[in-house]
Design a protein around this motif. Sequence first.
Motif, PDB file in Angstrom:
ATOM      1  N   ARG A  38       1.171  -9.229   1.165  1.00 14.60           N
ATOM      2  CA  ARG A  38       0.478  -8.127   0.521  1.00 14.60           C
ATOM      3  C   ARG A  38      -0.837  -7.904   1.240  1.00 14.60           C
ATOM      4  O   ARG A  38      -1.485  -8.842   1.678  1.00 14.60           O
ATOM      5  N   ILE A  92       4.514  -2.140   4.393  1.00 13.92           N
ATOM      6  CA  ILE A  92       3.898  -2.808   3.247  1.00 13.92           C
ATOM      7  C   ILE A  92       2.922  -1.831   2.624  1.00 13.92           C
ATOM      8  O   ILE A  92       1.896  -1.518   3.207  1.00 13.92           O
ATOM      9  N   ALA A  94       1.456  -2.094  -0.472  1.00 13.14           N
ATOM     10  CA  ALA A  94       0.839  -2.664  -1.668  1.00 13.14           C
ATOM     11  C   ALA A  94      -0.609  -2.197  -1.781  1.00 13.14           C
ATOM     12  O   ALA A  94      -1.343  -2.187  -0.815  1.00 13.14           O
ATOM     13  N   GLY A  98      -2.716  -4.466  -6.523  1.00 15.31           N
ATOM     14  CA  GLY A  98      -1.449  -5.152  -6.774  1.00 15.31           C
ATOM     15  C   GLY A  98      -0.565  -4.415  -7.756  1.00 15.31           C
ATOM     16  O   GLY A  98       0.370  -4.995  -8.290  1.00 15.31           O
ATOM     17  N   ASN A 100       1.676  -2.327  -7.202  1.00 16.58           N
ATOM     18  CA  ASN A 100       3.018  -2.138  -6.675  1.00 16.58           C
ATOM     19  C   ASN A 100       3.785  -3.444  -6.600  1.00 16.58           C
ATOM     20  O   ASN A 100       4.638  -3.629  -5.755  1.00 16.58           O
ATOM     21  N   SER A 101       3.484  -4.390  -7.470  1.00 13.46           N
ATOM     22  CA  SER A 101       4.200  -5.658  -7.464  1.00 13.46           C
ATOM     23  C   SER A 101       4.490  -6.079  -8.891  1.00 13.46           C
ATOM     24  O   SER A 101       3.897  -5.585  -9.838  1.00 13.46           O
ATOM     25  N   ARG A 111       6.205 -10.242  -6.702  1.00 10.15           N
ATOM     26  CA  ARG A 111       7.263  -9.588  -5.945  1.00 10.15           C
ATOM     27  C   ARG A 111       6.889  -8.134  -5.786  1.00 10.15           C
ATOM     28  O   ARG A 111       6.318  -7.524  -6.691  1.00 10.15           O
ATOM     29  N   PRO A 112       7.237  -7.532  -4.663  1.00 13.09           N
ATOM     30  CA  PRO A 112       6.933  -6.108  -4.500  1.00 13.09           C
ATOM     31  C   PRO A 112       7.820  -5.257  -5.397  1.00 13.09           C
ATOM     32  O   PRO A 112       8.977  -5.603  -5.639  1.00 13.09           O
ATOM     33  N   TYR A 114       9.658  -1.963  -5.312  1.00 11.65           N
ATOM     34  CA  TYR A 114      10.083  -0.898  -4.411  1.00 11.65           C
ATOM     35  C   TYR A 114      10.314   0.382  -5.190  1.00 11.65           C
ATOM     36  O   TYR A 114      10.722   0.362  -6.356  1.00 11.65           O
ATOM     37  N   ARG A 138       8.217   3.465  -0.766  1.00 11.14           N
ATOM     38  CA  ARG A 138       8.461   2.079  -0.384  1.00 11.14           C
ATOM     39  C   ARG A 138       9.924   1.769  -0.642  1.00 11.14           C
ATOM     40  O   ARG A 138      10.398   1.808  -1.775  1.00 11.14           O
ATOM     41  N   ASP A 184      11.832  -1.705   5.075  1.00 10.17           N
ATOM     42  CA  ASP A 184      12.244  -3.097   4.893  1.00 10.17           C
ATOM     43  C   ASP A 184      13.766  -3.192   4.980  1.00 10.17           C
ATOM     44  O   ASP A 184      14.483  -2.253   4.609  1.00 10.17           O
TER      45      ASP A 184
END
Length: 408
Positions: A38, A92, A94, A98, A100-101, A111-112, A114, A138, A184
């Motif tokens: 991140r 990435i 993010a 945070g 986006n997690s 954890r991301p 998505y 994402r 990703d």
Amino acid sequence: MPRSRSLAQTAEPIRPVAPTTSTLITSPSVADENALPRCPRSLHVAVSTGPDGTCSSDSELGVGPARGRTRHFLPRNYFFGNTSRVRQFGRIRASASGSNSTQNPASGSARPMYDCVILGGGPAGLVAGIYLARLNRRVIITDGGQSRASLIPRSFNHPAFPDGIPGRDLLTRMGAQVQKLGVDYIAGCADRVEQASAGFQCMVAERTLDSRAMICATGLVDILPPWRDATELVRKGNLRICPICDGYEINGAAVVVIGHTRRALKEAKFLLSFTDDVTLATLGVELQGVSAADVREPVRLATSPLLSHGPTADGRLMLELAEGRRLEPVAVYSALGCRPRSNLAASVGVRLDQEGRIPTDAHQRTNVERFYAAGDVVTGLNQLGVAMAHGEIAAVAVHNDLLAGVAL
């Protein structure tokens, strides 16, 4: 894996990232694989993994002004390597807060989240990834390396390639475009998909992926004759599975359609557009849903079991039937049907048609909210161009639906 470097160009030399700036995740034996790097929105991070799966730093990890994306340069055959490893070459996005997690309850790590998980790395999935990345979403693609397109020896009916293009080359080109956009990627088939409060959870390669939307682009599997070398014969062009794709190249040659159903007879009649020498061969299997009286000239019927088969020098096949008849050389089509890979979709309540394929609306939406489907797994024509169009439409629908429901 080759070294990856930041694309950001600055007046100052690139400096190593301090350990507290970004969390680098090594292989499962070293650290929690559920966590991902991140970084603040203003950082541009390049991550490289060594042979043992650990991330490197110093000259291989730098920061500079950028838009929160990472890009990796990978070998041409990157997508067709060892599918047991988890590979990430992604953007990435993010935020520093945070938001986006999500929290992993088992490990306590983040954890991301998505915007979209794409199941399948064939033409539909790759195009969806390209479009979503260009919409600044994402996204992550899961790919078991089993795309039907990889079996195409050379496609001559796909636009923009007058001399044709092998399916694997097309996938490689599209994969390079996905890579350049920083999407990703995980090499592996999804094991399980579940609905969650924020959208969906997907388990793949011992990882849990959280997303607000999901695109199912898992394709289908052709049912081939029970020959040990059937798949390899398809890859080499000796055994064919799509008369729309390559019927033009028959050019009047003798054709054998392997099948025993009304659909197989329909395919045999379709091939009369390219030749007047067509035989429907059941290979000893009893006709189903059709009778011998339904098979009329110029289509002929052969019901004897097969004794042997083999490739010929001109890229076609030899078939020797039990009745003593030898067909050589012939262009052979398998019309035994297909099996859609729709089990994961069905597990979250997606409605399937009688063939097990996924019906969608005009925007590739299914009956499950924010679950979309694209490509051959969807009811309709199995063609590269159609699959790509599905991917484009699904990606735009995901973006617009998320805009309507969630503030960016």
